[in-house]
Design an enzyme around this catalytic site. Structure first.
Site, PDB file in Angstrom:
ATOM      1  N   ALA A   1      -3.204   2.475   2.868  1.00  0.00           N
ATOM      2  CA  ALA A   1      -4.615   2.519   3.249  1.00  0.00           C
ATOM      3  C   ALA A   1      -4.854   2.902   4.709  1.00  0.00           C
ATOM      4  O   ALA A   1      -5.909   2.624   5.261  1.00  0.00           O
ATOM      5  CB  ALA A   1      -5.273   1.175   2.933  1.00  0.00           C
ATOM      6  N   SER A   2      -3.887   3.561   5.323  1.00  0.00           N
ATOM      7  CA  SER A   2      -4.148   4.081   6.667  1.00  0.00           C
ATOM      8  C   SER A   2      -5.118   5.249   6.579  1.00  0.00           C
ATOM      9  O   SER A   2      -5.091   6.022   5.613  1.00  0.00           O
ATOM     10  CB  SER A   2      -2.842   4.559   7.326  1.00  0.00           C
TER      11      SER A   2
ATOM     12  N   GLY B   1       2.375   6.633   3.890  1.00  0.00           N
ATOM     13  CA  GLY B   1       2.715   7.692   4.826  1.00  0.00           C
ATOM     14  C   GLY B   1       1.510   8.432   5.368  1.00  0.00           C
ATOM     15  O   GLY B   1       0.365   8.035   5.179  1.00  0.00           O
TER      16      GLY B   1
ATOM     17  N   ASP C   1       6.483  -7.454   2.683  1.00  0.00           N
ATOM     18  CA  ASP C   1       5.897  -6.243   2.106  1.00  0.00           C
ATOM     19  C   ASP C   1       6.937  -5.583   1.189  1.00  0.00           C
ATOM     20  O   ASP C   1       8.079  -5.370   1.590  1.00  0.00           O
ATOM     21  CB  ASP C   1       5.519  -5.305   3.261  1.00  0.00           C
TER      22      ASP C   1
ATOM     23  N   ASP D   1       7.583  -6.241  -5.671  1.00  0.00           N
ATOM     24  CA  ASP D   1       7.129  -4.936  -6.137  1.00  0.00           C
ATOM     25  C   ASP D   1       7.991  -4.486  -7.318  1.00  0.00           C
ATOM     26  O   ASP D   1       9.013  -3.836  -7.146  1.00  0.00           O
ATOM     27  CB  ASP D   1       7.191  -3.917  -4.997  1.00  0.00           C
TER      28      ASP D   1
ATOM     29  N   ASN E   1      -3.615  -2.612   3.475  1.00  0.00           N
ATOM     30  CA  ASN E   1      -2.334  -2.451   4.167  1.00  0.00           C
ATOM     31  C   ASN E   1      -2.348  -1.260   5.120  1.00  0.00           C
ATOM     32  O   ASN E   1      -2.686  -0.144   4.719  1.00  0.00           O
ATOM     33  CB  ASN E   1      -1.229  -2.202   3.141  1.00  0.00           C
TER      34      ASN E   1
ATOM     35  N   GLU F   1       2.461  -5.994  -8.231  1.00  0.00           N
ATOM     36  CA  GLU F   1       1.903  -4.628  -8.258  1.00  0.00           C
ATOM     37  C   GLU F   1       2.013  -4.015  -9.646  1.00  0.00           C
ATOM     38  O   GLU F   1       3.035  -4.121 -10.314  1.00  0.00           O
ATOM     39  CB  GLU F   1       2.609  -3.719  -7.240  1.00  0.00           C
TER      40      GLU F   1
ATOM     41  N   SER G   1       1.018   3.228   8.786  1.00  0.00           N
ATOM     42  CA  SER G   1       1.072   4.570   9.382  1.00  0.00           C
ATOM     43  C   SER G   1       0.175   4.696  10.615  1.00  0.00           C
ATOM     44  O   SER G   1       0.566   5.332  11.605  1.00  0.00           O
ATOM     45  CB  SER G   1       0.691   5.630   8.345  1.00  0.00           C
TER      46      SER G   1
ATOM     47  N   SER H   1       8.541  -5.424   6.126  1.00  0.00           N
ATOM     48  CA  SER H   1       9.203  -4.763   4.991  1.00  0.00           C
ATOM     49  C   SER H   1      10.695  -5.084   5.032  1.00  0.00           C
ATOM     50  O   SER H   1      11.209  -5.610   6.027  1.00  0.00           O
ATOM     51  CB  SER H   1       9.004  -3.249   5.083  1.00  0.00           C
TER      52      SER H   1
HETATM   53  P1  13P Z   1       0.145   3.352   5.069  1.00  0.00           P
HETATM   54  O1  13P Z   1       1.343   4.231   5.040  1.00  0.00           O
HETATM   55  O2  13P Z   1      -1.066   4.052   4.555  1.00  0.00           O
HETATM   56  O3  13P Z   1      -0.101   2.740   6.393  1.00  0.00           O
HETATM   57  O4  13P Z   1       0.397   2.138   4.028  1.00  0.00           O
HETATM   58  C1  13P Z   1       1.108   0.992   4.418  1.00  0.00           C
HETATM   59  C2  13P Z   1       1.465   0.111   3.269  1.00  0.00           C
HETATM   60  O5  13P Z   1       0.952   0.195   2.166  1.00  0.00           O
HETATM   61  C3  13P Z   1       2.475  -0.920   3.518  1.00  0.00           C
HETATM   62  O6  13P Z   1       2.802  -1.618   2.360  1.00  0.00           O
HETATM   63  O1  G3H Z   2       5.093   0.535   2.458  1.00  0.00           O
HETATM   64  C1  G3H Z   2       5.792   0.906   3.368  1.00  0.00           C
HETATM   65  C2  G3H Z   2       5.511   0.431   4.742  1.00  0.00           C
HETATM   66  O2  G3H Z   2       4.865   1.437   5.480  1.00  0.00           O
HETATM   67  C3  G3H Z   2       6.790  -0.041   5.385  1.00  0.00           C
HETATM   68  O3  G3H Z   2       7.621   1.037   5.653  1.00  0.00           O
HETATM   69  O4  G3H Z   2       9.778   0.384   4.594  1.00  0.00           O
HETATM   70  O5  G3H Z   2       9.679   2.121   6.427  1.00  0.00           O
HETATM   71  O6  G3H Z   2       9.311  -0.317   6.937  1.00  0.00           O
HETATM   72  P1  G3H Z   2       9.194   0.799   5.917  1.00  0.00           P
HETATM   73 ZN    ZN Z   3       2.773  -0.537   0.558  1.00  0.00          ZN
END
Ligand code: 13P
Ligand code: G3H
Ligand code: ZN
Ligand code: NA
Length: 308
Positions: free
Chosen positions: A212-213, A180, A81, A103, A253, A133, A256, A49
């Site tokens: 998708a966690s 999250g 990301d 995005d 993805n 997206e 979390s 990210s």
């Molecule tokens: P989670 O917070 O569900 O792991 O999602 C991660 C994500 O979408 C990163 O782009």
């Molecule tokens: O979509 C968000 C991911 O979990 C990345 O998070 O921007 O805190 O690195 P971050």
């Molecule tokens: Zn994401």
């Protein structure tokens, strides 16, 4: 060399499975993920990210991912990301990423198309693929409100125009997931009807699921038991993710769950070994927990073991 997602997604779509896209921030996270993938012969997307680039300094993450590539010999894609602008995407493309996400989901439709198209033109000229997206995921900050209801689901009637005008290689859609550890207040629910409509309109087109966690209860309990405070954390149930993986969803993805595995394990370690102060003492079990968690995802949720 690092690969794009082109072949990965074609095979995943055909085979009814999904590739895990794991967020990486440091060496132990990268090692935990890639050790699992290596043992299970799974293709991998390692994603970075903007925040991760700011944290680690881009060159460190790129070089660590290159090390993972050399160590494993797996097909690995290095992906940006949530790219927030053409400039961030360009910087990653120029720096050796094989895939970027632009995005523009928060922008008006026509502006999302415009910026995505611009990134696609720059990326495709350099052999890099692009994820766009449509629709907005509820943010962590929205959790006080009714999160799923507050997000705006992808409108299927927009996807054909978006895909054809921009030329994107994959599309992230909003069907009720969120980023999250607090994804649902009550019963978890995803709008598979929206996914089905999108698939009818864009047959064969790879779909991406963010947020998708599964917010693995074992790690939430570990965190809460050893001094943490995350009441009510809840993610996407594994059976819903399996259903998604069998569909047009080719990329799932996960960030979390990595954070929870690492934090829970480190909290437990400190509680049980209060005099430890060598980072290797607590980062080693954290890395191992990530490895076991990712192995479970690969085999039992994504179905991408032995697909490398
Ligand atoms: P989670 O917070 O569900 O792991 O999602 C991660 C994500 O979408 C990163 O782009
Ligand atoms: O979509 C968000 C991911 O979990 C990345 O998070 O921007 O805190 O690195 P971050
Ligand atoms: Zn994401
Ligand atoms: Na799939």
């Amino acid at each position: 060399p690092l690969v794009t997602t082109k072949e990965m997604f074609e095979k995943a779509y055909e085979g009814g499975y999904a590739i895990g896209a794991f967020n990486v921030n440091n060496m132990e996270i990268i090692q935990g993920i890639t050790e699992a993938a290596k043992e299970l012969n799974a293709p991998l997307i390692l994603q970075v990210s903007k925040g991760a680039r700011n944290y680690a300094n881009p060159i460190y993450l790129t070089k660590l991912v290159e090390a993972a590539l050399e160590d494993t010999g797996l097909p690995i894609c290095l992906h940006l990301d949530h790219g927030d602008s053409f400039e961030t995407c360009k910087s990653c493309i120029d720096g050796g990423f094989t895939s970027v996400m632009i995005d523009g989901s928060h922008l008006p439709f026509e502006e999302n198309i415009a910026v995505t198209k611009r990134v696609v033109e720059y990326a495709h000229d350099r052999g890099v693929v692009v994820e766009g997206e449509l629709g907005r995921l509820a943010g962590v900050e929205d959790e006080i409100k009714v999160s799923a209801e507050d997000s705006s689901y992808t409108r299927p009637e927009e996807v054909y125009e978006f895909a054809s005008k921009t030329g994107v290689d994959s599309l992230a859609i909003a069907i009720g997931t969120s980023h999250g550890a607090f994804k649902f207040k009550g019963e978890p629910k995803l709008r598979f009807d929206i996914l089905e409509k999108v698939t009818e309109i864009l047959p064969g087109f790879p779909i991406v699921l963010h947020g998708a966690s599964s917010v693995i209860p074992e790690f939430v309990e570990m965190i809460n038991k050893y001094g943490g405070d995350m009441p009510g954390a809840q993610g996407v149930p594994e059976e819903l993710l399996r259903k998604a993986a069998e569909s047009a969803v080719c990329k799932i993805n996960i960030d979390s769950d990595l954070r929870l595995a690492m934090t829970g394990t480190i909290r437990k370690h400190f509680a049980e070994h209060p005099s430890d102060f060598d980072p290797r003492q607590y980062l080693k079990p954290a890395r191992e927990a990530i490895k076991q968690m990712v192995a479970h995802k690969i085999v039992d949720v994504l179905g991408c073991d032995n697909k490398a």
